[in-house]
Design a protein around this motif. Structure first.
Motif, short mmCIF file in Angstrom:
data_model
loop_
_atom_site.label_atom_id
_atom_site.label_comp_id
_atom_site.label_asym_id
_atom_site.label_seq_id
_atom_site.Cartn_x
_atom_site.Cartn_y
_atom_site.Cartn_z
N GLY A 232 -76.22 21.27 -75.79
CA GLY A 232 -76.72 20.00 -76.29
C GLY A 232 -75.76 18.89 -75.92
O GLY A 232 -74.95 19.05 -75.00
N ARG A 233 -75.85 17.78 -76.66
CA ARG A 233 -74.95 16.65 -76.38
C ARG A 233 -74.16 16.29 -77.62
O ARG A 233 -74.60 16.49 -78.75
CB ARG A 233 -75.75 15.44 -75.89
CG ARG A 233 -76.40 15.68 -74.55
CD ARG A 233 -76.67 14.40 -73.80
NE ARG A 233 -75.51 13.74 -73.23
CZ ARG A 233 -74.90 14.11 -72.11
NH1 ARG A 233 -75.30 15.17 -71.44
NH2 ARG A 233 -73.86 13.41 -71.65
N VAL A 234 -73.00 15.73 -77.32
CA VAL A 234 -72.12 15.31 -78.40
C VAL A 234 -71.90 13.82 -78.25
O VAL A 234 -71.49 13.35 -77.18
CB VAL A 234 -70.77 16.04 -78.31
CG1 VAL A 234 -69.80 15.54 -79.37
CG2 VAL A 234 -70.96 17.54 -78.40
N THR A 235 -72.19 13.09 -79.29
CA THR A 235 -71.95 11.65 -79.23
C THR A 235 -70.97 11.24 -80.32
O THR A 235 -71.01 11.76 -81.43
CB THR A 235 -73.26 10.86 -79.41
OG1 THR A 235 -73.95 11.39 -80.54
CG2 THR A 235 -74.14 10.94 -78.18
N VAL A 236 -70.07 10.32 -79.94
CA VAL A 236 -69.16 9.74 -80.92
C VAL A 236 -69.21 8.23 -80.68
O VAL A 236 -68.47 7.69 -79.86
CB VAL A 236 -67.72 10.27 -80.75
CG1 VAL A 236 -66.83 9.76 -81.88
CG2 VAL A 236 -67.69 11.78 -80.67
N PRO A 237 -70.11 7.54 -81.36
CA PRO A 237 -70.37 6.14 -81.02
C PRO A 237 -69.10 5.28 -81.07
O PRO A 237 -68.88 4.46 -80.18
CB PRO A 237 -71.37 5.69 -82.10
CG PRO A 237 -72.00 6.96 -82.60
CD PRO A 237 -71.00 8.03 -82.41
N GLU A 238 -68.27 5.51 -82.07
CA GLU A 238 -67.09 4.66 -82.20
C GLU A 238 -66.17 4.76 -80.99
O GLU A 238 -65.42 3.83 -80.67
CB GLU A 238 -66.34 5.06 -83.48
CG GLU A 238 -65.41 3.99 -83.96
CD GLU A 238 -64.57 4.43 -85.15
OE1 GLU A 238 -64.96 5.39 -85.86
OE2 GLU A 238 -63.53 3.81 -85.35
N LEU A 239 -66.22 5.90 -80.32
CA LEU A 239 -65.38 6.09 -79.14
C LEU A 239 -66.18 5.92 -77.85
O LEU A 239 -65.67 6.16 -76.75
CB LEU A 239 -64.74 7.49 -79.18
CG LEU A 239 -63.75 7.72 -80.32
CD1 LEU A 239 -63.32 9.19 -80.36
CD2 LEU A 239 -62.52 6.82 -80.16
#
Ligand code: GAL
Length: 953
Positions: A232-239
């Motif tokens: 799947g995908r991993v998102t870290v919006p703040e980074l």
């Protein structure tokens, strides 16, 4: 489906059958879930096979069954009773066999799916904790069985679910082969004591995943990679991160530490599910012989935490877990060892969020085998290795995504053996990014840290200096005390002395006080019950109440002391020259969260206060701060500065103004009581008058001071022995509590030798000694007076061969009535010679009742230290020198004979002790006694008190 009576699995050493492989735990995702907590039908039977399995059948009528609350322990809900043993197995040791008397709780939960629950899809049922062995059916189909009480077990159930009328049946046995692996020092509490949850698993749902988030302290960059069973995908919006699973990215980040618990919110999204992530970047390594996080050696200021609630046992609700973490943070703790099993996972979420270093310990202890020289120990028997590996895997897989977890612990007090080595190897293979701990591995063959429990100060110092020898490997490892400072009853003493060593020697990376909370069980008659209160045939009494919190989570004086001893800002200075030096003792944080407040006190009363600038200090750095000019209010008296570091703003764990550290710096010396002389003793029939005092002419006993009647003061050396005075029965060192009793210090006789009236004094000579022994204390009471004050000087000269220190040395008398107490001296809480760091000089008020510290087993408590004067019951008493003061509505003898607080009933007198000395407290209920410098030796002594009627209302 056929139903048979079978309990073979109970004594089977294997971990069980049917459960899914362990995986990462998370509280919520966008997949549906249904809590199955709540009221369950319940039937208790006395043996594992008293009833067949037909209760699991959907049509089975449970209408006349009892009900229990899940999560919960049935023995705390009116079915059977709890059993407490420290390390002895409460059943014959014959592994893997357990007694025929094996309380068995059949639990049944009927449930419907919510209307909008997706049809015909996979789902699992997860049990977060069941003690000690369970067999599970859904809608009549056997799902499997499992052991490993404080570990999760998940079963696939999608194919069995119905929209309505589902029947989940769980048979729980109190004793099983698993019990041999769960011999922790705590109550044996069977039941489904953690959550039960139905989890929808949509197609493409998240499986197991492993968040790797490291931090490079040289570059200031973090590297994130999330390995996931389902891509799947991993998102870290703040980074600004959007990565494929398995892909890594390196970018500048703020690191996570227990002091600065910076978390980044992220999401792991697979085709079928979105799981929120809370990512903390940090790197744990063993470097230069030290445990380093983000390049910096850490000092653990820790505590051992068992899960405990006085009504619900180990079934903890979220609010209680949060309260624990908040209390830890507010008392300056920075670390917790999850003794001796993985806690409810929500606790680790809180450690991530609020910041605590965690040693996560596996659910494993086989301590009872020590009684047979460790023969048949399951950890050295290959047949049990699968169960050990299963436990290791269930812990690591469940908890691996918590930045707070920095060490894995194989378990506690399980001897040594191949099984432990296998666990360590498996853990290292699966998670090389954390260190491995196990105290029982004295040579550190399998571990990354030399860990001990209850080592004496002297030995700890030797270890700190590297003079302890040991294997080549061990000599290069850092040292921690995974348990020390046994907080049973009054104590622990000696904390400050340990902390001093930890701060002096790099190799000593701190310790974990034993333990967080007393495991007292709320009881209608007894207040809090302990071992033996439920009629157990084998038990270890109040050894289960050895925490820094009372069972209701009120901090004990031990916690207040610990907070002071480990405060992260140290002050030094000299009040007279007006400078205070601050030392930042954080490992990572600067002091920007704090503000500084000063107060100037004269005779304990504040005559001025204000704020001081906080110097910007890096960890480890120090700076001088100039104090203001002392406020000129014209008052003379004993002056001192109090400087406090408080939170400048609200934080996640305490409000603005919360005190973190403090110091008092004396400016001028104490003003001694004015001389008391001038009055002459006047015989008056059967009495003698001397100033405001009236004495019995024959015995010299004081009867009255002005209008206040008293039961005459006389020498007192006895205190109700503390748990630490009595010591643990296995201690090889002298246990003074026992010797004091043997030598009769609790039954001293007072022989009157003379009553002498002189020109300006009344002198009473006595010899105070116990029956049967030749040693004693010559004790002279010399009374002088002026118009309205009466001074007693007590001179004590030991006689004969004293081989024991004294419990206390002072006088005891009684007043007919007293309630409000005010004093100038140490407070607000109790203090003893080696537990007094948190006692601060001031004016304090309390009632007699509030002076008592409610140790679950009554014992000496409540002394206030360094008292200059005290007022109670119409009297004012000044001391020269300062003294210890205590007052209670019962005698020391009554306190001594009470087993529970409910045994203490107020009498018609208030008994007052004014002590010149107290013996130290130490930690001998499991560790060392008081250091020699805290001994109260039988030596010549002289001390005075000045009595007058108080002007207080
Ligand atoms: C230790 C043990 C703890 C507890 C403590 C005494 O030996 O690891 O579980 O029993 O002693 O309270």
């Amino acid at each position: 489906m056929s139903f048979r009576t079978t309990a073979d699995h109970v004594e089977d050493v294997s971990p069980g059958r049917g459960a899914l492989p362990p995986r990462a735990w998370y509280a919520c995702s966008d997949a549906r879930s249904l809590s199955l907590n709540g009221s369950w039908r319940f039937r208790l039977t006395p043996t594992a096979d008293a009833e067949d399995d037909s209760f699991a059948e959907p049509g089975h009528d449970t209408g006349d069954w009892a009900e229990v609350t899940v999560p919960g322990h049935w023995v705390l809900q009116g079915h059977g009773s709890p059993v407490y043993t420290n390390h002895l197995y409460p059943f014959p040791v014959d592994p893997p066999h357990v007694p025929t008397e094996n309380p068995t709780g059949d639990h049944v939960r009927h449930f419907d799916l919510p209307e909008d629950w997706p049809a015909d899809q996979e789902a699992t049922i997860r049990f977060d904790g069941v003690e000690s062995c369970a067999k599970v059916w859904l809608n009549g189909t056997l799902l499997g069985d499992f052991k490993g009480s404080r570990l999760p077990h998940e079963f696939a159930v999608g194919h069995l679910l119905k929209p309505r009328g589902n029947v989940l049946a769980v048979r729980v046995h109190q004793w099983s082969a698993g019990s041999y692996l769960e011999d922790q020092d705590q109550w044996w509490l069977p039941g489904i004591f953690r959550d039960v949850t139905l989890l929808h698993r949509p197609p493409g749902a998240v499986g197991d995943f492993f968040v790797h988030a490291s931090y490079d302290h040289v570059t200031g960059e973090g590297t994130l990679r999330v390995d996931s069973e389902v891509a799947g995908r991993v998102t870290v919006p703040e980074l600004g991160l959007d990565l494929a699973t398995g892909e890594s990215a390196t970018i500048p980040v703020e690191p996570w530490t227990a002091e600065t618990p910076r978390l980044y919110d992220g999401v792991l999204a697979t085709e079928g599910e979105r799981v929120p992530l809370r990512i903390g970047f940090r790197t744990v390594v063993l470097a230069d012989g030290l445990i380093k996080v983000n390049g910096q050696a850490v000092l653990f200021k820790g505590v051992n935490r068992h899960e405990w609630h006085p009504e619900r046992g180990r079934a903890l609700d979220p609010a209680t877990m949060r309260e624990d973490v908040l209390l830890m943070k507010r008392h300056n703790l920075n670390a917790v060892r999850t003794s001796h099993y993985p806690p409810h996972p929500a606790f680790l979420d809180l450690c991530d969020e609020l910041g605590l270093w965690v040693i996560d310990e596996c659910d494993l202890e086989t301590h009872g085998f020590t009684e047979q020289g460790w023969r048949d120990n399951p950890v050295d028997d290959d047949r049990w290795t699968p169960a050990l590996l299963d436990r290791a895997a269930r812990m690591v897989e469940r908890d691996k995504n918590h930045p707070s977890v920095v060490l894995w612990s194989l378990g506690n007090e399980a001897g040594t053996g191949r099984g432990l080595t296998a666990m360590a190897e498996w853990i290292r293979g699966r998670d090389p990014e954390r260190l491995v701990h196990y105290e029982g591995d004295i040579d550190c063959r399998d571990t990354d840290v030399y860990s001990r429990m209850y080592a004496f100060h002297e030995e700890v110092e030797r270890i700190g200096r590297g003079l302890d020898g040991g294997t080549h490997k061990r000599r290069r490892l850092p040292f921690i005390l995974c348990e020390y400072a046994h907080a049973m009853g009054n104590g622990p003493g000696g904390l400050a002395d340990y902390q001093e060593l930890f701060e002096r020697y790099d190799r000593l990376q701190g310790g974990f006080v034993w333990e967080w909370i007393d495991h007292g069980i709320r009881h209608p008659e007894l207040g809090f019950a302990y071992g033996g209160d439920f009629g157990e045939e084998l038990h270890d009494g109040n050894f289960v109440c050895d925490g820094l919190l009372f069972p209701d989570r009120t901090p004990s004086p031990g916690l207040v002391e610990y907070k002071k001893v480990i405060e992260p800002v140290r002050f030094r200075g000299d009040g007279a020259d007006g400078t205070v030096t601050l030392v930042n003792r954080y490992d990572f944080a600067d002091l920007s969260e704090l503000s500084l407040e000063w107060a100037y006190q004269v005779d304990g009363e504040s005559v001025g206060s204000g704020t001081l600038p906080v110097p910007p200090l890096a960890p480890g750095a120090s700076a001088d701060v100039k104090l203001p000019e002392p406020p000129a209010d014209g008052r003379s008296g004993e002056a001192c500065w109090t400087v406090r570091a408080v939170l400048a703003e609200d934080t996640a764990w305490a409000e603005r103004g919360h005190e973190v550290a403090w110091v008092q710096l004396p400016v001028t010396e104490r003003v001694k009581p004015a001389a008391v002389a001038g009055a002459a003793p006047v015989p008056d029939g059967r009495t003698i008058r001397l100033g405001p005092g009236v004495f019995d002419a024959r015995t010299g006993a004081l009867l009255r001071i002005g209008g206040v009647e008293v039961d005459a003061p006389r020498l007192d050396v006895w205190r109700a022995p503390t748990d630490n005075d009595d010591g643990a029965e296995w201690q090889t060192d002298i246990r003074y509590g026992l010797l004091w009793r043997k030598f009769g210090l609790h039954r001293m006789r007072h022989r009157l030798d003379a009553v002498e009236t002189g020109a300006d004094a009344l002198t009473v000579r006595t010899r105070v000694a116990p029956a049967a022994w030749e040693f004693g204390l010559h004790t002279e009471y010399r009374w002088t007076a002026d118009g309205d004050r009466l001074r007693l000087t007590v001179s004590v000269t030991p006689d004969g061969n004293w081989t024991v220190p004294l419990p206390r040395l002072g006088i005891r008398f009684a007043l007919p009535a007293a309630d409000a107490v005010s004093w100038f001296g140490g407070g607000p809480g109790e203090a003893y010679p080696d537990t007094g760091s948190a006692s601060r000089l001031g004016r304090w008020q309390a009632t007699v009742d509030a002076l008592q510290t409610p140790y679950v087993r009554p014992q000496e408590n409540g002394a206030r230290a360094d008292v200059r004067w005290v007022e109670l019951g119409g009297l004012r008493i000044e001391g020269e020198p300062e003294f210890w003061f205590s007052a209670r509505r019962w005698t020391t003898e009554q306190l001594d004979s009470a087993r529970h607080l409910s045994d203490l009933t107020p009498g018609d007198r208030v008994w007052v002790n004014l002590d010149h000395g107290q013996h130290g407290i130490g930690s001998q209920s499991c560790g060392p006694g008081p250091l020699p410098r805290y001994f109260l030796r039988a030596e010549p002594a002289e001390f005075s008190f000045v009595f007058s009627q108080s002007t207080a209302p």
